[in-house]
Design a protein around this motif. Structure first.
Motif, PDB file in Angstrom:
ATOM      1  N   VAL A 654       3.330   0.079  -2.787  1.00  0.00           N
ATOM      2  CA  VAL A 654       4.642   0.691  -2.562  1.00  0.00           C
ATOM      3  C   VAL A 654       5.600  -0.247  -1.846  1.00  0.00           C
ATOM      4  N   THR A 655       5.085  -1.340  -1.263  1.00  0.00           N
ATOM      5  CA  THR A 655       5.956  -2.285  -0.564  1.00  0.00           C
ATOM      6  C   THR A 655       6.418  -3.418  -1.456  1.00  0.00           C
ATOM      7  N   LEU A 656       5.930  -3.471  -2.693  1.00  0.00           N
ATOM      8  CA  LEU A 656       6.264  -4.564  -3.595  1.00  0.00           C
ATOM      9  C   LEU A 656       7.451  -4.202  -4.480  1.00  0.00           C
ATOM     10  N   GLY A 657       8.154  -5.217  -4.954  1.00  0.00           N
ATOM     11  CA  GLY A 657       9.316  -4.983  -5.803  1.00  0.00           C
ATOM     12  C   GLY A 657       9.388  -5.982  -6.941  1.00  0.00           C
ATOM     13  N   PRO A 658      10.310  -5.778  -7.893  1.00  0.00           N
ATOM     14  CA  PRO A 658      10.464  -6.660  -9.052  1.00  0.00           C
ATOM     15  C   PRO A 658      10.643  -8.117  -8.632  1.00  0.00           C
ATOM     16  N   GLY A 659       9.944  -8.983  -9.333  1.00  0.00           N
ATOM     17  CA  GLY A 659      10.035 -10.406  -9.065  1.00  0.00           C
ATOM     18  C   GLY A 659       9.008 -10.920  -8.086  1.00  0.00           C
ATOM     19  N   ASP A 660       8.335 -10.035  -7.374  1.00  0.00           N
ATOM     20  CA  ASP A 660       7.309 -10.479  -6.430  1.00  0.00           C
ATOM     21  C   ASP A 660       6.167 -11.150  -7.187  1.00  0.00           C
ATOM     22  N   VAL A 661       5.694 -12.258  -6.633  1.00  0.00           N
ATOM     23  CA  VAL A 661       4.575 -12.996  -7.218  1.00  0.00           C
ATOM     24  C   VAL A 661       3.457 -13.073  -6.180  1.00  0.00           C
ATOM     25  N   LEU A 662       2.267 -12.654  -6.578  1.00  0.00           N
ATOM     26  CA  LEU A 662       1.108 -12.665  -5.688  1.00  0.00           C
ATOM     27  C   LEU A 662       0.058 -13.593  -6.273  1.00  0.00           C
ATOM     28  N   PRO A 663      -0.181 -14.743  -5.651  1.00  0.00           N
ATOM     29  CA  PRO A 663      -1.230 -15.635  -6.153  1.00  0.00           C
ATOM     30  C   PRO A 663      -2.609 -15.074  -5.848  1.00  0.00           C
ATOM     31  N   GLY A 664      -3.525 -15.237  -6.783  1.00  0.00           N
ATOM     32  CA  GLY A 664      -4.875 -14.789  -6.549  1.00  0.00           C
ATOM     33  C   GLY A 664      -5.624 -15.747  -5.645  1.00  0.00           C
ATOM     34  N   PRO A 665      -6.621 -15.270  -4.899  1.00  0.00           N
ATOM     35  CA  PRO A 665      -7.122 -13.898  -4.946  1.00  0.00           C
ATOM     36  C   PRO A 665      -6.237 -12.938  -4.148  1.00  0.00           C
ATOM     37  N   ALA A 666      -6.160 -11.707  -4.654  1.00  0.00           N
ATOM     38  CA  ALA A 666      -5.382 -10.676  -3.980  1.00  0.00           C
ATOM     39  C   ALA A 666      -5.866  -9.317  -4.453  1.00  0.00           C
ATOM     40  N   VAL A 667      -5.614  -8.300  -3.647  1.00  0.00           N
ATOM     41  CA  VAL A 667      -5.908  -6.926  -4.023  1.00  0.00           C
ATOM     42  C   VAL A 667      -4.667  -6.090  -3.719  1.00  0.00           C
ATOM     43  N   ILE A 668      -4.247  -5.284  -4.701  1.00  0.00           N
ATOM     44  CA  ILE A 668      -3.087  -4.417  -4.527  1.00  0.00           C
ATOM     45  C   ILE A 668      -3.576  -2.977  -4.523  1.00  0.00           C
ATOM     46  N   ASP A 669      -3.355  -2.289  -3.419  1.00  0.00           N
ATOM     47  CA  ASP A 669      -3.770  -0.892  -3.296  1.00  0.00           C
ATOM     48  C   ASP A 669      -2.616   0.016  -3.692  1.00  0.00           C
ATOM     49  N   GLN A 670      -2.766   0.677  -4.854  1.00  0.00           N
ATOM     50  CA  GLN A 670      -1.788   1.647  -5.313  1.00  0.00           C
ATOM     51  C   GLN A 670      -2.269   3.050  -4.938  1.00  0.00           C
ATOM     52  N   PRO A 671      -1.387   4.039  -4.956  1.00  0.00           N
ATOM     53  CA  PRO A 671      -1.827   5.399  -4.604  1.00  0.00           C
ATOM     54  C   PRO A 671      -2.952   5.933  -5.477  1.00  0.00           C
ATOM     55  N   THR A 672      -3.019   5.509  -6.754  1.00  0.00           N
ATOM     56  CA  THR A 672      -4.027   6.088  -7.651  1.00  0.00           C
ATOM     57  C   THR A 672      -4.922   5.047  -8.311  1.00  0.00           C
ATOM     58  N   THR A 673      -4.809   3.794  -7.927  1.00  0.00           N
ATOM     59  CA  THR A 673      -5.680   2.766  -8.496  1.00  0.00           C
ATOM     60  C   THR A 673      -5.677   1.545  -7.584  1.00  0.00           C
ATOM     61  N   THR A 674      -6.573   0.623  -7.864  1.00  0.00           N
ATOM     62  CA  THR A 674      -6.651  -0.646  -7.131  1.00  0.00           C
ATOM     63  C   THR A 674      -6.600  -1.781  -8.138  1.00  0.00           C
ATOM     64  N   ILE A 675      -5.700  -2.727  -7.908  1.00  0.00           N
ATOM     65  CA  ILE A 675      -5.517  -3.855  -8.823  1.00  0.00           C
ATOM     66  C   ILE A 675      -6.156  -5.081  -8.196  1.00  0.00           C
ATOM     67  N   VAL A 676      -7.114  -5.644  -8.902  1.00  0.00           N
ATOM     68  CA  VAL A 676      -7.839  -6.814  -8.409  1.00  0.00           C
ATOM     69  C   VAL A 676      -7.318  -8.059  -9.122  1.00  0.00           C
ATOM     70  N   VAL A 677      -6.879  -9.051  -8.328  1.00  0.00           N
ATOM     71  CA  VAL A 677      -6.364 -10.314  -8.858  1.00  0.00           C
ATOM     72  C   VAL A 677      -7.354 -11.415  -8.462  1.00  0.00           C
ATOM     73  N   PRO A 678      -8.217 -11.860  -9.374  1.00  0.00           N
ATOM     74  CA  PRO A 678      -9.198 -12.899  -9.039  1.00  0.00           C
ATOM     75  C   PRO A 678      -8.526 -14.228  -8.698  1.00  0.00           C
ATOM     76  N   PRO A 679      -9.272 -15.183  -8.151  1.00  0.00           N
ATOM     77  CA  PRO A 679      -8.685 -16.463  -7.741  1.00  0.00           C
ATOM     78  C   PRO A 679      -8.013 -17.223  -8.887  1.00  0.00           C
ATOM     79  N   GLU A 680      -8.484 -17.026 -10.108  1.00  0.00           N
ATOM     80  CA  GLU A 680      -7.937 -17.786 -11.236  1.00  0.00           C
ATOM     81  C   GLU A 680      -6.694 -17.145 -11.840  1.00  0.00           C
ATOM     82  N   TRP A 681      -6.206 -16.067 -11.245  1.00  0.00           N
ATOM     83  CA  TRP A 681      -5.082 -15.325 -11.813  1.00  0.00           C
ATOM     84  C   TRP A 681      -3.980 -15.151 -10.779  1.00  0.00           C
ATOM     85  N   ASP A 682      -2.765 -14.906 -11.264  1.00  0.00           N
ATOM     86  CA  ASP A 682      -1.632 -14.529 -10.431  1.00  0.00           C
ATOM     87  C   ASP A 682      -1.099 -13.187 -10.907  1.00  0.00           C
TER      88      ASP A 682
END
Length: 698
Positions: A654-682
């Protein structure tokens, strides 16, 4: 605006609620009259579906400061999607149903259609009919293909059979007479006798269930429809009663397999339309999220199943070959439905060791009760969700299912059932569970797409569902995809599709014709009947949505072909001079598109005429867009990727907006799902808050 002001204003708003009741979770999307959207998720309650539904609505309302009671009472429309009918058919938990058929044709359901999935498996058991032979009764009567009565209906014999059904405790009756699609007088008369001798017993006539020339599909559709009527009347009746008791006075619409919604009264009259209805909604979101892509593969991974569907140039692919269960072994209705392939690979899929010592995942599921071990509800079997908890993907303290995850229970389940048998550490075993599951899903995508002539390597993968975003990158890697799209509403993909779905249905007229000996009178009669039915249906919903759209089509084939193709004609087809040539040309084009070949010198046989009526409902939703910037994580957790532990930042979606780029590894916690960004992905957010996962260049 304060929370108190928001709640006070919410009491003056009107709402549209869409709900998708899955095997593990019940997802809801709530839209208000001012354009705001809220989403929620709670465990599915099997004993009383309203309990889980109400909990989901309250969670959605609370997430944006609304009052849950106001939302339920002030809802103008509730759109309900469920897998209840499909599960009932697959498990055989349907009404005790009898089939009445033309004398000499008692084995229609036994002989069926199709063959074997594996032509060389000589040990495969021959499947039984949907209605057992002992509950199939032959009725003396006969109508020919021209509609002429050859053998009158023996009414005295019918009465004796009906009395036998009463003694046998039959709860529903299906009627399928030969050529009833041309002359339905015998089926209609039998319905009158049923009402007289067995008042209150639900029944289905084949010419109403599926007016097709194919005898098996017509009989199968009638049998399944009749068997579902008592069950769905009870299921939907209880839901409607619970809603009314709570104060809901709006319209209750139900999701159908056609990728649309209908009034609950229509569905109760024809519950066969509920089969495969739940998965039919996700492709609508996939089409909307990626309107500029020629081919989109939509993946919806829930707690119990993994569903795959195709969208081509913005059009969701439909089929009349949707098997209930395994192809050729399950059951077929022949009705048009969104083309969805499903496998037992969800977040609740159970990991186990087979007799040969190999790791398997699914198709058995822990469902919502007892659920994965991490849910601490009595589950002891390790699941995909437990593996994600053990690897650190899921935030145990902030899980949005309405409870806190128990990581120790997840680890214990993996160690007791998997790690020891494979002589692996907990982390390696958890990774192995995810790898096996991802391979199952990638295989399902390849099979579903390649069978339709689509190479998944050239398609955009759209991943959703409560668990889909956790394994989206892994699936993309296996499919050699550089980009995977996760919609903003990924966690409630099917529910959001239901929120946007149009009111729609199809009407058919099985009057055969031939383009080289075109019967203008017959064609005009068929189209005239369709126009009248379409207009009557549209009139019922006048003012509910936008202007109705009528799309006409034919099911046609080359002479000698066993199967036909659906060819869309657009506007009302020309049934005068020149109409046959237009149908012929359209069929040649469609045949070449589907099969890579066509015969321009051949005539074409029209098997069925049809029309789809679609009424789009107003969409007042507005995108909650905020400017992107420099996203900041709220904390870092140790997360394991491919056996290595990485200090991984976690972001609140909910704190992210259009154009934001998150380099992996990262995890995005959404209200109804979790998005996993492995080290090889952005991960990159677009202007509609959809998230694109892209592989980093080597």
């Amino acid at each position: 605006m304060t929370k108190e002001q928001t709640i006070r204003n919410a009491g003056d708003s009107r709402y549209r609620i869409a709900v998708d009741t899955g095997g593990t979770f019940t997802d809801v999307v709530v839209g208000s009259s001012d354009g705001a959207i809220a989403v929620g998720k709670a465990l599915t309650t099997y004993d009383r579906v309203f309990t889980g539904f109400e909990a989901s609505v309250r969670r959605a309302a609370e997430s944006v400061g609304w009052d849950g009671d106001d939302v339920l009472r002030n809802a103008d429309v509730i759109v309900y999607g469920t897998t209840h009918a499909t599960n009932a058919v697959l498990t055989g938990r349907v009404a005790r149903t009898a089939l009445l058929t033309t004398q000499g044709f008692a084995d229609t359901l036994l002989l069926r259609e199709g063959g074997r999935r594996d032509a060389f498996d000589s040990k495969a058991a021959y499947p039984g009919p949907y209605i057992p032979r002992e509950l199939t009764y032959e009725i003396p009567e006969r109508i020919n293909a021209e509609g002429e009565v050859l053998v009158p209906l023996n009414e005295s014999y019918v009465r004796s059979v009906l009395r036998t059904l009463a003694a046998e405790g039959v709860e529903a009756v299906a009627v399928s007479f030969l050529w009833s699609i041309i002359n339905a007088s015998h089926e209609n008369r039998l319905a009158e006798l049923l009402q007289e001798v067995l008042p209150g017993v639900p029944y289905t006539l084949s010419h109403a269930a599926n007016p097709t020339i194919r005898e098996y599909r017509r009989s199968s559709a009638a049998s399944i429809d009749a068997s579902l009527k008592p069950l769905m009347a009870d299921h939907l009746g209880n839901l409607r009663a619970d809603l009314e008791q709570f104060g809901f006075g709006g319209d209750l619409l139900v999701v159908t397999s056609e990728g649309a919604v209908l009034d609950v009264v229509d569905v109760l009259d024809r519950p066969v339309l509920l089969l495969n209805s739940g998965p039919s909604m996700a492709p609508l979101v996939g089409a909307a999220a990626a309107p500029d892509h020629d081919t989109v593969v939509v993946c919806d991974m829930g707690g119990t199943t993994f569903d795959v569907s195709l969208v081509e140039k913005g059009i969701v692919r439909h089929t009349r070959e949707a098997w209930l269960g395994e192809p050729f072994v399950g059951h077929l209705t022949g009705l048009s439905s969104v083309a969805v392939s499903s496998i037992g690979a969800g977040g609740g899929s159970i990991a186990w060791i087979d007799g040969g010592g190999l790791l398997r995942v699914g198709p058995q599921s822990a469902r919502s009760m007892p659920g994965p071990a991490a849910y601490a509800r009595g589950g002891e079997e390790p699941t995909v969700t437990d593996a994600c908890v053990a690897l650190g993907y899921l935030d145990a303290s902030g899980f949005e299912g309405g409870f806190i995850l128990d990581r120790e229970a997840a680890v214990k389940a993996i160690d007791s059932r998997i790690s020891g048998s494979l002589s692996m550490s907990t982390e390696r075993a958890a990774q192995a569970i995810l790898d096996v599951s991802a391979n199952h899903m990638a295989t399902a995508i390849r099979q579903a797409s390649l069978e339709q002539g689509v190479d998944p390597r050239g398609a955009l993968i759209v991943a959703g569902g409560g668990a889909g975003a956790m394994v989206a990158a892994a699936i993309g890697l296996l499919l050699e995809a550089d980009t995977v799209l996760i919609p903003a509403t990924a966690g409630v993909l099917a529910a959001y599709g239901a929120h946007r779905a149009p009111i729609a249905t199809e009407f058919l007229s099985p009057l055969a014709n031939d383009t080289r000996s075109f019967d203008i009178a017959s064609a005009s009669r068929a189209v005239g009947e369709l126009e009248a039915k379409a207009a009557a249906f549209a009139a019922r919903f006048d003012g509910v949505g936008s202007r109705p759209v009528f799309t006409y089509f034919v099911d046609a084939r080359y002479p000698g072909q066993a199967w036909d193709l659906r060819v869309h004609l657009g506007d009302v087809p020309n049934t005068s001079e020149g109409g046959a040539e237009a149908i012929e040309h359209a069929f040649h084009v469609e045949h070449d598109h589907r099969n890579g070949t066509h015969d321009p010198n051949s005539r074409v046989e029209v098997i069925t005429w049809g029309v789809r009526v679609e009424i789009s409902r107003p969409d007042h939703a507005k995108d909650a867009i905020r400017a992107g910037g420099a996203p900041e994580s709220h904390r870092s957790d140790p997360v394991i990727f491919s056996g290595e532990t990485h200090s991984t930042p976690r972001y609140r979606g909910v704190t992210l907006g259009p154009g934001d780029v998150l380099p992996g590894p990262a995890v995005i916690d959404q209200p109804t799902t979790t998005i996993v960004v492995p080290p090889e992905w952005d991960a990159t957010l677009d202007d509609r808050s959809n998230i694109y996962l892209t592989r980093k260049e080597a």
